[in-house]
Design an enzyme around this catalytic site. Structure first.
Site, mmCIF file in Angstrom:
data_model
loop_
_atom_site.group_PDB
_atom_site.id
_atom_site.type_symbol
_atom_site.label_atom_id
_atom_site.label_comp_id
_atom_site.label_asym_id
_atom_site.label_seq_id
_atom_site.Cartn_x
_atom_site.Cartn_y
_atom_site.Cartn_z
ATOM 1 N N GLU A 172 -26.545 46.128 43.113
ATOM 2 C CA GLU A 172 -26.840 45.189 42.021
ATOM 3 C C GLU A 172 -26.127 43.905 42.402
ATOM 4 O O GLU A 172 -24.899 43.856 42.385
ATOM 5 C CB GLU A 172 -26.343 45.794 40.696
ATOM 6 C CG GLU A 172 -27.051 45.223 39.497
ATOM 7 C CD GLU A 172 -26.323 44.028 38.976
ATOM 8 O OE1 GLU A 172 -26.745 42.900 39.334
ATOM 9 O OE2 GLU A 172 -25.350 44.193 38.262
ATOM 10 N N CYS A 191 -24.124 38.025 36.659
ATOM 11 C CA CYS A 191 -25.246 38.043 37.610
ATOM 12 C C CYS A 191 -26.561 37.706 36.912
ATOM 13 O O CYS A 191 -27.500 37.241 37.546
ATOM 14 C CB CYS A 191 -25.334 39.386 38.297
ATOM 15 S SG CYS A 191 -25.161 40.762 37.167
ATOM 16 N N GLU A 224 -25.845 30.737 43.783
ATOM 17 C CA GLU A 224 -25.281 31.361 42.591
ATOM 18 C C GLU A 224 -23.884 30.776 42.380
ATOM 19 O O GLU A 224 -22.932 31.137 43.079
ATOM 20 C CB GLU A 224 -25.188 32.885 42.780
ATOM 21 C CG GLU A 224 -24.676 33.580 41.548
ATOM 22 C CD GLU A 224 -24.564 35.089 41.695
ATOM 23 O OE1 GLU A 224 -24.114 35.560 42.748
ATOM 24 O OE2 GLU A 224 -24.923 35.787 40.740
ATOM 25 N N LYS A 270 -13.933 52.432 43.015
ATOM 26 C CA LYS A 270 -13.024 51.363 43.442
ATOM 27 C C LYS A 270 -13.264 50.111 42.603
ATOM 28 O O LYS A 270 -14.262 49.419 42.776
ATOM 29 C CB LYS A 270 -13.231 51.011 44.923
ATOM 30 C CG LYS A 270 -12.084 50.171 45.452
ATOM 31 C CD LYS A 270 -12.457 49.200 46.550
ATOM 32 C CE LYS A 270 -13.013 47.900 46.072
ATOM 33 N NZ LYS A 270 -12.085 47.051 45.310
HETATM 34 P P1 NDP Z 1 -17.503 40.693 46.086
HETATM 35 O O1 NDP Z 1 -18.906 41.052 46.324
HETATM 36 O O2 NDP Z 1 -16.644 40.295 47.200
HETATM 37 O O3 NDP Z 1 -16.739 41.908 45.334
HETATM 38 C C1 NDP Z 1 -17.357 42.951 44.637
HETATM 39 C C2 NDP Z 1 -16.671 44.274 44.980
HETATM 40 O O4 NDP Z 1 -16.859 44.561 46.357
HETATM 41 C C3 NDP Z 1 -15.159 44.254 44.771
HETATM 42 O O5 NDP Z 1 -14.711 45.511 44.312
HETATM 43 C C4 NDP Z 1 -14.647 43.982 46.176
HETATM 44 O O6 NDP Z 1 -13.314 44.390 46.352
HETATM 45 C C5 NDP Z 1 -15.607 44.791 46.994
HETATM 46 N N1 NDP Z 1 -15.700 44.397 48.395
HETATM 47 C C6 NDP Z 1 -15.432 43.202 48.957
HETATM 48 N N2 NDP Z 1 -15.627 43.252 50.290
HETATM 49 C C7 NDP Z 1 -16.022 44.512 50.598
HETATM 50 C C8 NDP Z 1 -16.374 45.170 51.795
HETATM 51 N N3 NDP Z 1 -16.359 44.552 52.981
HETATM 52 N N4 NDP Z 1 -16.749 46.464 51.747
HETATM 53 C C9 NDP Z 1 -16.790 47.119 50.583
HETATM 54 N N5 NDP Z 1 -16.444 46.541 49.385
HETATM 55 C C10 NDP Z 1 -16.081 45.245 49.392
HETATM 56 O O7 NDP Z 1 -17.484 39.572 44.997
HETATM 57 P P2 NDP Z 1 -16.309 38.516 44.746
HETATM 58 O O8 NDP Z 1 -15.419 39.117 43.766
HETATM 59 O O9 NDP Z 1 -15.644 38.073 45.978
HETATM 60 O O10 NDP Z 1 -17.118 37.303 44.170
HETATM 61 C C11 NDP Z 1 -17.756 36.391 45.059
HETATM 62 C C12 NDP Z 1 -19.104 35.993 44.521
HETATM 63 O O11 NDP Z 1 -19.918 37.156 44.419
HETATM 64 C C13 NDP Z 1 -19.099 35.428 43.118
HETATM 65 O O12 NDP Z 1 -18.752 34.092 43.095
HETATM 66 C C14 NDP Z 1 -20.522 35.710 42.721
HETATM 67 O O13 NDP Z 1 -21.363 34.723 43.244
HETATM 68 C C15 NDP Z 1 -20.827 37.027 43.339
HETATM 69 N N6 NDP Z 1 -20.610 38.165 42.432
HETATM 70 C C16 NDP Z 1 -21.672 38.735 41.826
HETATM 71 C C17 NDP Z 1 -21.480 39.753 40.933
HETATM 72 C C18 NDP Z 1 -22.600 40.391 40.221
HETATM 73 O O14 NDP Z 1 -22.391 40.917 39.130
HETATM 74 N N7 NDP Z 1 -23.779 40.435 40.809
HETATM 75 C C19 NDP Z 1 -20.151 40.255 40.592
HETATM 76 C C20 NDP Z 1 -19.095 39.629 41.328
HETATM 77 C C21 NDP Z 1 -19.348 38.618 42.194
HETATM 78 P P3 NDP Z 1 -12.054 43.409 46.084
HETATM 79 O O15 NDP Z 1 -12.525 42.310 45.218
HETATM 80 O O16 NDP Z 1 -11.100 44.318 45.410
HETATM 81 O O17 NDP Z 1 -11.579 42.967 47.414
#
Ligand code: NDP
Length: 455
Positions: free
Chosen positions: A229, A263, A356, A154
């Site tokens: 991660e 990250c 972050e 996904k």
């Molecule tokens: P999220 O953690 O929300 O998203 C990462 C993935 O998880 C996406 O595919 C998202 O789907 C999915 N997801 C969201 N909610 C759920 C759930 N309840 N159950 C299962 N899967 C879920 O990150 P965001 O994109 O909202 O970013 C927010 C913050 O997260 C950033 O500002 C940053 O601080 C951090 N982040 C860290 C990352 C890293 O590499 N460690 C990467 C991205 C974000 P969808 O987006 O399609 O709804």
């Protein structure tokens, strides 16, 4: 079926529409993956290796097209996107060697022969973010396939395009239908269904610590294997005896790369106080010289943020109290632009040093001596990456060992290589990706005892 409107961050215009998946689509994809599992795990090691090389070749043939798609959809510089697609190819090639190297042990026991096997898990669910869309997906896809698992992936709803291409490329490369399935849809629906689904053996997730925590809790209901991660607030520790110019010139790339949406971003720059003025002088030149603009221009070093929401979140850290030392440039006009920004001096207790930000804001934190540097570096719930800069080799190794983080570089800001393990300490995650270690997270150890002297 409704559609996901995919927005190009540099223009804020819709660049594509793709079907929005829902829980039924996840169920159907899991059923396809379950059906394909028996056949895929039975493919001989030689043939599975050849298919993974074919997949690498097929991605390689479309390298420029995929890089352009990724650059436009994620708003990242085309040079970076080319490097990321190159890493995808390299990752498939690296794990193409794995099917023939999934070795077991023989263990001396009484009365017979004891041996271990590395068995595939079954259907693996993968949930990935928008910052390095295809690269992070393939850090999971490649070892999972090599170990004989089938996949439901996904992608983030903001950046589904390259993952959807990969699903087609896999079939063109010769993988059977159902081995690699992609469902684009919201995390709260499709991601959650994957985590809850009884036929999914494991979930591999990259994203925020907050969502990761929820996934770990939900996965516990079915005792799913989970690798996470998550976020980071990594320290770039610069001692006064370092090559200060080299450390300062390298620092912007380590925190403003991918517009800070990384990250591994070394967003806390810890500088020994006696070297602060000299370091800041070099850093200012490097930050002001950064080329921020059109992701598709070859000279661009930093593009826009991913979305209007992200722009608002990042902007909230630049309140009236924030000690702005200097800023680089950013284009005006449409798109989610934010100029690289350096704050100094910042206390490690300030919000900008604790949270972050996931945007191009760096906090410079002065320190006195080795002990304080390590204490500040470790004063965070995160532990993903980090750097130490010094000409004193013993001090470098002491600091690298003492800082509670999964990935450290000395006199460098490198975090990720295909052949070395990557992952976090503390609330930055569970498990390791890449390198030989990733395979442990896509296999179960089975022990078999064969009685040779009676039962
Ligand atoms: P999220 O953690 O929300 O998203 C990462 C993935 O998880 C996406 O595919 C998202 O789907 C999915 N997801 C969201 N909610 C759920 C759930 N309840 N159950 C299962 N899967 C879920 O990150 P965001 O994109 O909202 O970013 C927010 C913050 O997260 C950033 O500002 C940053 O601080 C951090 N982040 C860290 C990352 C890293 O590499 N460690 C990467 C991205 C974000 P969808 O987006 O399609 O709804």
């Amino acid at each position: 079926m409704s559609a996901i409107e995919v927005v190009e961050p540099a223009t804020a215009e819709v660049m594509a529409e793709v079907p929005r998946g829902d829980a039924d689509d996840v169920d159907a994809a899991v059923a396809r993956a379950k059906e394909a599992f028996g056949e895929w795990r039975a493919v001989t090691p030689e043939d599975r290796s050849a298919l993974m090389h074919a997949l690498a070749d097929a991605v390689d043939e479309r390298r420029e097209e995929l890089a352009t798609l990724e650059a436009r959809n994620a708003g990242k510089p085309i040079g970076d996107a080319r490097g990321e697609i190159g890493m995808v190819v390299e990752t498939f090639r690296y794990y193409a060697a794995a099917p023939q190297r999934l070795l077991g042990d023989t263990i001396p026991v009484a009365g017979g022969v004891d041996m271990t096997f590395r068995e595939p898990l079954g259907v693996v669910g993968m949930i990935v973010p928008w910052n390095f869309p295809l690269t992070i997906a393939c850090w999971k896809v490649a070892p999972a396939l090599a170990a004989g698992n089938t996949i439901v992936l996904k992608p983030a709803a903001l950046t589904p395009l390259t993952a959807l291409e990969l699903e087609k490329i896999a079939v063109q490369a010769g993988l059977a239908e159902g081995v690699l399935n992609v469902v684009a849809g919201p995390g709260s629906v499709c991601g959650q269904r994957l985590v809850e689904h009884p036929d999914v053996a494991k979930v591999a997730f990259t994203g925020s610590t907050e969502v990761g925590r929820g996934i770990a809790a939900a996965a516990a209901q079915t005792i799913k294997r989970v690798t996470l991660e998550l976020g980071g607030k990594s320290a770039n520790v610069v001692f006064a005896d370092a090559d200060l110019e080299a450390a300062a010139v390298a620092a912007p790339g380590a925190v403003f790369g991918n517009a800070g949406q990384d990250c591994c971003a070394r967003s806390r720059i810890l500088v020994e106080r006696s070297a602060l003025d000299q370091f800041m002088g070099h850093l200012e030149g490097a930050v002001k010289g950064m080329s921020v603009g059109d992701p598709l221009a070859d000279e661009t070093e930093m593009g826009p943020l991913i979305s209007a929401d992200q722009l608002e979140t990042v902007g909230s850290y630049l309140d009236d109290e924030a000690p702005v030392a200097f800023r680089g440039s950013a284009p005006d006009g449409p798109g989610f632009w934010f100029a690289p920004t350096v704050l100094c001096p910042v206390s490690n207790d300030d919000r900008q040093a604790r949270e972050e930000i996931f945007g191009p804001i760096a906090s410079v934190i002065p320190f006195e001596g080795e002990e304080e540097a390590i204490a500040i570096a470790n004063d965070t719930p995160y532990g993903l990456s980090g750097s130490v800069w010094t000409r004193d080799g013993a001090k470098a190794l002491r600091a690298a060992r003492a800082i509670e983080t999964g990935v450290m570089s000395i006199n460098s800001n490198t975090s990720v290589r295909v052949s070395t393990p990557f992952g976090g300490f503390k609330q930055s995650g569970v498990g390791r990706e890449l390198g030989p270690h990733a395979l442990d997270h896509y296999t179960e150890v089975k022990n078999v005892y064969y009685a040779t002297e009676g039962s």
